[in-house]
Design a protein around this motif. Sequence first.
Motif, PDB file in Angstrom:
ATOM      1  N   TRP A  74     -37.806  42.541 -19.765  1.00 48.65           N
ATOM      2  CA  TRP A  74     -38.726  41.900 -18.819  1.00 48.65           C
ATOM      3  C   TRP A  74     -38.835  40.390 -19.024  1.00 48.65           C
ATOM      4  CZ3 TRP A  74     -41.176  43.199 -14.450  1.00 48.65           C
ATOM      5  CH2 TRP A  74     -42.189  42.340 -13.996  1.00 48.65           C
ATOM      6  N   VAL A  75     -38.680  39.693 -17.916  1.00 48.15           N
ATOM      7  CA  VAL A  75     -38.906  38.248 -17.877  1.00 48.15           C
ATOM      8  C   VAL A  75     -39.913  37.997 -16.761  1.00 48.15           C
ATOM      9  CG1 VAL A  75     -37.901  35.991 -17.393  1.00 48.15           C
ATOM     10  CG2 VAL A  75     -36.597  37.676 -18.717  1.00 48.15           C
ATOM     11  N   THR A  76     -41.029  37.364 -17.076  1.00 52.49           N
ATOM     12  CA  THR A  76     -42.052  37.108 -16.074  1.00 52.49           C
ATOM     13  C   THR A  76     -41.511  36.183 -14.989  1.00 52.49           C
ATOM     14  OG1 THR A  76     -43.790  37.346 -17.729  1.00 52.49           O
ATOM     15  CG2 THR A  76     -44.382  36.260 -15.660  1.00 52.49           C
ATOM     16  N   PRO A  77     -41.579  36.599 -13.727  1.00 51.05           N
ATOM     17  CA  PRO A  77     -41.111  35.732 -12.634  1.00 51.05           C
ATOM     18  C   PRO A  77     -41.803  34.376 -12.697  1.00 51.05           C
ATOM     19  CG  PRO A  77     -41.501  37.943 -11.819  1.00 51.05           C
ATOM     20  CD  PRO A  77     -42.024  37.907 -13.227  1.00 51.05           C
ATOM     21  N   PRO A  78     -41.049  33.292 -12.500  1.00 53.48           N
ATOM     22  CA  PRO A  78     -41.610  31.954 -12.700  1.00 53.48           C
ATOM     23  C   PRO A  78     -42.595  31.489 -11.639  1.00 53.48           C
ATOM     24  CG  PRO A  78     -39.359  31.810 -11.890  1.00 53.48           C
ATOM     25  CD  PRO A  78     -39.619  33.248 -12.176  1.00 53.48           C
ATOM     26  N   ASP A  79     -42.549  32.097 -10.440  1.00 57.01           N
ATOM     27  CA  ASP A  79     -43.441  31.629  -9.376  1.00 57.01           C
ATOM     28  C   ASP A  79     -43.748  32.765  -8.410  1.00 57.01           C
ATOM     29  OD1 ASP A  79     -41.124  31.811  -7.650  1.00 57.01           O
ATOM     30  OD2 ASP A  79     -40.523  29.834  -8.386  1.00 57.01           O
ATOM     31  N   LEU A  80     -44.644  32.480  -7.472  1.00 54.56           N
ATOM     32  CA  LEU A  80     -45.074  33.491  -6.499  1.00 54.56           C
ATOM     33  C   LEU A  80     -43.921  33.942  -5.621  1.00 54.56           C
ATOM     34  CD1 LEU A  80     -47.331  35.122  -5.139  1.00 54.56           C
ATOM     35  CD2 LEU A  80     -47.796  33.112  -3.692  1.00 54.56           C
ATOM     36  N   TRP A  81     -43.059  33.028  -5.203  1.00 55.15           N
ATOM     37  CA  TRP A  81     -41.934  33.374  -4.343  1.00 55.15           C
ATOM     38  C   TRP A  81     -41.014  34.389  -5.009  1.00 55.15           C
ATOM     39  CZ3 TRP A  81     -40.436  33.942   0.263  1.00 55.15           C
ATOM     40  CH2 TRP A  81     -39.091  33.946   0.627  1.00 55.15           C
ATOM     41  N   THR A  82     -40.768  34.212  -6.287  1.00 56.67           N
ATOM     42  CA  THR A  82     -39.921  35.159  -7.025  1.00 56.67           C
ATOM     43  C   THR A  82     -40.587  36.526  -7.091  1.00 56.67           C
ATOM     44  OG1 THR A  82     -39.039  33.326  -8.348  1.00 56.67           O
ATOM     45  CG2 THR A  82     -38.658  35.553  -9.174  1.00 56.67           C
ATOM     46  N   TRP A  83     -41.903  36.550  -7.290  1.00 51.67           N
ATOM     47  CA  TRP A  83     -42.643  37.817  -7.287  1.00 51.67           C
ATOM     48  C   TRP A  83     -42.493  38.517  -5.930  1.00 51.67           C
ATOM     49  CZ3 TRP A  83     -44.401  41.016 -10.737  1.00 51.67           C
ATOM     50  CH2 TRP A  83     -44.825  40.567 -11.985  1.00 51.67           C
ATOM     51  N   ILE A  84     -42.641  37.756  -4.854  1.00 56.20           N
ATOM     52  CA  ILE A  84     -42.534  38.336  -3.505  1.00 56.20           C
ATOM     53  C   ILE A  84     -41.151  38.935  -3.277  1.00 56.20           C
ATOM     54  CG2 ILE A  84     -42.497  37.768  -1.041  1.00 56.20           C
ATOM     55  CD1 ILE A  84     -44.664  35.674  -1.620  1.00 56.20           C
ATOM     56  N   LEU A  85     -40.125  38.197  -3.664  1.00 51.14           N
ATOM     57  CA  LEU A  85     -38.757  38.702  -3.495  1.00 51.14           C
ATOM     58  C   LEU A  85     -38.525  39.945  -4.356  1.00 51.14           C
ATOM     59  CD1 LEU A  85     -36.652  35.404  -3.452  1.00 51.14           C
ATOM     60  CD2 LEU A  85     -37.259  36.871  -1.504  1.00 51.14           C
ATOM     61  N   LEU A  86     -39.032  39.936  -5.573  1.00 52.21           N
ATOM     62  CA  LEU A  86     -38.837  41.066  -6.487  1.00 52.21           C
ATOM     63  C   LEU A  86     -39.474  42.326  -5.929  1.00 52.21           C
ATOM     64  CD1 LEU A  86     -37.667  41.896  -9.237  1.00 52.21           C
ATOM     65  CD2 LEU A  86     -39.852  41.234 -10.270  1.00 52.21           C
ATOM     66  N   LEU A  87     -40.719  42.213  -5.483  1.00 53.54           N
ATOM     67  CA  LEU A  87     -41.407  43.374  -4.919  1.00 53.54           C
ATOM     68  C   LEU A  87     -40.840  43.740  -3.550  1.00 53.54           C
ATOM     69  CD1 LEU A  87     -45.093  42.478  -5.879  1.00 53.54           C
ATOM     70  CD2 LEU A  87     -43.578  44.139  -6.990  1.00 53.54           C
ATOM     71  N   GLY A  88     -40.264  42.754  -2.876  1.00 54.10           N
ATOM     72  CA  GLY A  88     -39.705  43.004  -1.545  1.00 54.10           C
ATOM     73  C   GLY A  88     -38.426  43.809  -1.548  1.00 54.10           C
ATOM     74  N   THR A  89     -37.780  43.963  -2.712  1.00 56.67           N
ATOM     75  CA  THR A  89     -36.537  44.735  -2.754  1.00 56.67           C
ATOM     76  C   THR A  89     -36.756  46.177  -2.313  1.00 56.67           C
ATOM     77  OG1 THR A  89     -36.931  45.156  -5.119  1.00 56.67           O
ATOM     78  CG2 THR A  89     -35.472  43.311  -4.549  1.00 56.67           C
ATOM     79  N   GLY A  90     -37.859  46.769  -2.739  1.00 57.90           N
ATOM     80  CA  GLY A  90     -38.169  48.144  -2.335  1.00 57.90           C
ATOM     81  C   GLY A  90     -38.496  48.232  -0.858  1.00 57.90           C
ATOM     82  N   VAL A  91     -39.178  47.208  -0.337  1.00 52.94           N
ATOM     83  CA  VAL A  91     -39.516  47.180   1.088  1.00 52.94           C
ATOM     84  C   VAL A  91     -38.245  47.106   1.927  1.00 52.94           C
ATOM     85  CG1 VAL A  91     -40.707  45.894   2.896  1.00 52.94           C
ATOM     86  CG2 VAL A  91     -41.725  46.071   0.617  1.00 52.94           C
ATOM     87  N   LEU A  92     -37.300  46.272   1.507  1.00 55.04           N
ATOM     88  CA  LEU A  92     -36.039  46.142   2.241  1.00 55.04           C
ATOM     89  C   LEU A  92     -35.245  47.448   2.213  1.00 55.04           C
ATOM     90  CD1 LEU A  92     -35.014  42.592   0.985  1.00 55.04           C
ATOM     91  CD2 LEU A  92     -35.520  43.222   3.365  1.00 55.04           C
ATOM     92  N   GLY A  93     -35.217  48.094   1.043  1.00 59.67           N
ATOM     93  CA  GLY A  93     -34.483  49.353   0.941  1.00 59.67           C
ATOM     94  C   GLY A  93     -35.109  50.441   1.785  1.00 59.67           C
ATOM     95  N   ALA A  94     -36.424  50.615   1.661  1.00 57.65           N
ATOM     96  CA  ALA A  94     -37.120  51.648   2.436  1.00 57.65           C
ATOM     97  C   ALA A  94     -37.083  51.328   3.926  1.00 57.65           C
ATOM     98  CB  ALA A  94     -38.562  51.765   1.958  1.00 57.65           C
ATOM     99  N   GLY A  95     -37.273  50.049   4.269  1.00 59.93           N
ATOM    100  CA  GLY A  95     -37.247  49.658   5.677  1.00 59.93           C
ATOM    101  C   GLY A  95     -35.896  49.906   6.309  1.00 59.93           C
ATOM    102  N   GLY A  96     -34.836  49.632   5.563  1.00 58.63           N
ATOM    103  CA  GLY A  96     -33.497  49.887   6.083  1.00 58.63           C
ATOM    104  C   GLY A  96     -33.267  51.355   6.373  1.00 58.63           C
ATOM    105  N   HIS A  97     -33.737  52.215   5.470  1.00 57.56           N
ATOM    106  CA  HIS A  97     -33.574  53.658   5.678  1.00 57.56           C
ATOM    107  C   HIS A  97     -34.381  54.127   6.890  1.00 57.56           C
ATOM    108  CE1 HIS A  97     -31.163  55.043   2.266  1.00 57.56           C
ATOM    109  NE2 HIS A  97     -31.732  54.086   1.572  1.00 57.56           N
ATOM    110  N   MET A  98     -35.582  53.602   7.062  1.00 57.79           N
ATOM    111  CA  MET A  98     -36.403  54.017   8.199  1.00 57.79           C
ATOM    112  C   MET A  98     -35.787  53.567   9.524  1.00 57.79           C
ATOM    113  SD  MET A  98     -40.369  53.867   6.878  1.00 57.79           S
ATOM    114  CE  MET A  98     -40.581  52.190   7.325  1.00 57.79           C
ATOM    115  N   LEU A  99     -35.251  52.350   9.551  1.00 59.71           N
ATOM    116  CA  LEU A  99     -34.580  51.861  10.763  1.00 59.71           C
ATOM    117  C   LEU A  99     -33.362  52.720  11.081  1.00 59.71           C
ATOM    118  CD1 LEU A  99     -34.736  48.017  10.086  1.00 59.71           C
ATOM    119  CD2 LEU A  99     -35.853  49.218  11.976  1.00 59.71           C
ATOM    120  N   PHE A 100     -32.631  53.087  10.038  1.00 57.08           N
ATOM    121  CA  PHE A 100     -31.431  53.903  10.214  1.00 57.08           C
ATOM    122  C   PHE A 100     -31.780  55.264  10.816  1.00 57.08           C
ATOM    123  CE2 PHE A 100     -28.408  57.056   8.746  1.00 57.08           C
ATOM    124  CZ  PHE A 100     -27.184  56.462   9.005  1.00 57.08           C
ATOM    125  N   ILE A 101     -32.805  55.907  10.264  1.00 55.96           N
ATOM    126  CA  ILE A 101     -33.208  57.231  10.751  1.00 55.96           C
ATOM    127  C   ILE A 101     -33.740  57.147  12.174  1.00 55.96           C
ATOM    128  CG2 ILE A 101     -34.854  59.114  10.390  1.00 55.96           C
ATOM    129  CD1 ILE A 101     -34.618  58.508   7.367  1.00 55.96           C
TER     130      ILE A 101
END
Length: 344
Positions: free
Chosen positions: A256-283
């Motif tokens: 674990w390395v603490t994300p240096p800023d808020l933008w990095t936190w948003i992108l890190l947490l957004g990976t799951g949103v992008l994956g789940a969102g892609g699957h929902m759009l596909f279905i």
Amino acid sequence: MPVSGLLQILYPVTVSSASDASGRVYQASAFARASRNCKDAKRMGQNNGQKPNAGIELPAAPLAGIGLIVLAALSFSILDAVAKYLSATLPTLQIAWMRFVSHAVLAIIAFRVWNAPSLLKTERPVLQIIRTLCLLGTTVFNFLAVRYLQLAETTAIMFAGPLLITALAGPMLGEWAGPRRWAAILVGFGGVIFVTQPGTGAMHWAAIYSVAAMISYALYALLTRQLTATENSAGMLIISGVLASILMTPSGLSVWVTPPDLWTWILLLGTGVLGAGGHMLFIKAHTIAPAPVLAPFMYSQIVWMIALGLLFFNDVPTVTTLIGAAIVVASGLYILYRERVKSL
């Protein structure tokens, strides 16, 4: 994950429906059944003096479906681009772990597991664990690959996943490919060799990660098809996310390395949103438009990957990458075509 391979999970050639001491019984896939039903309905309509399409209920929004499938490809492409961007400051294992944690949280909320705990029950726990390990391998190996390779290169190699699925469906599911599909498989793998160029100085060692991700993905898809005979699809989505999160917790915390800023936190947490969102759009796309109409547009992912690579990483794809990708895409489209012909 390539969007092209998802079609073979939702619309496999055949799906295992039951098994006993004498062997397995296989049912035709939804894709094949829909094609045959449409053909029978047309024939019946003609025999009754009706117009060929009279009384046939088909998805009525092909353009909307195409738009959704292109957006799904974009979502998965952005996910890989975000993983590549984050890998400059964060460990790959941490990125993969947070991708599954956010995936699990979203799935639990979306399906309200607290009101339906039965979704977490499974009749085949061992296969569920193996399937999750394959999903982990796909994600971790792919994220490691994008750390070193161009997005276009990793996508070209991952597009060979559906070809490997077709090849392994014989020994694993009893769904043997014919000579024409085998020819397409061999040509497609030739395209992968064209991209990776093994045995030459042009091959980057990290291409091994992409090949490992592609193999893991093919096994994941085949195990998914086996499990659909007895397991709930929503349950599989939740279980894979939760189990992957738990399995990756020790490694994720250890690096674990603490994300240096808020933008990095948003992108890190957004990976799951992008994956789940892609699957929902596909279905969703496949609920409003026929699979044969959508299939060719799934390969738009290579366009998105090239564009994102150029825009954010200044990666110009090589001629060999473009030619190899074209060979793999052509082989995949031919296999889809043969599946449609076979089902009619």
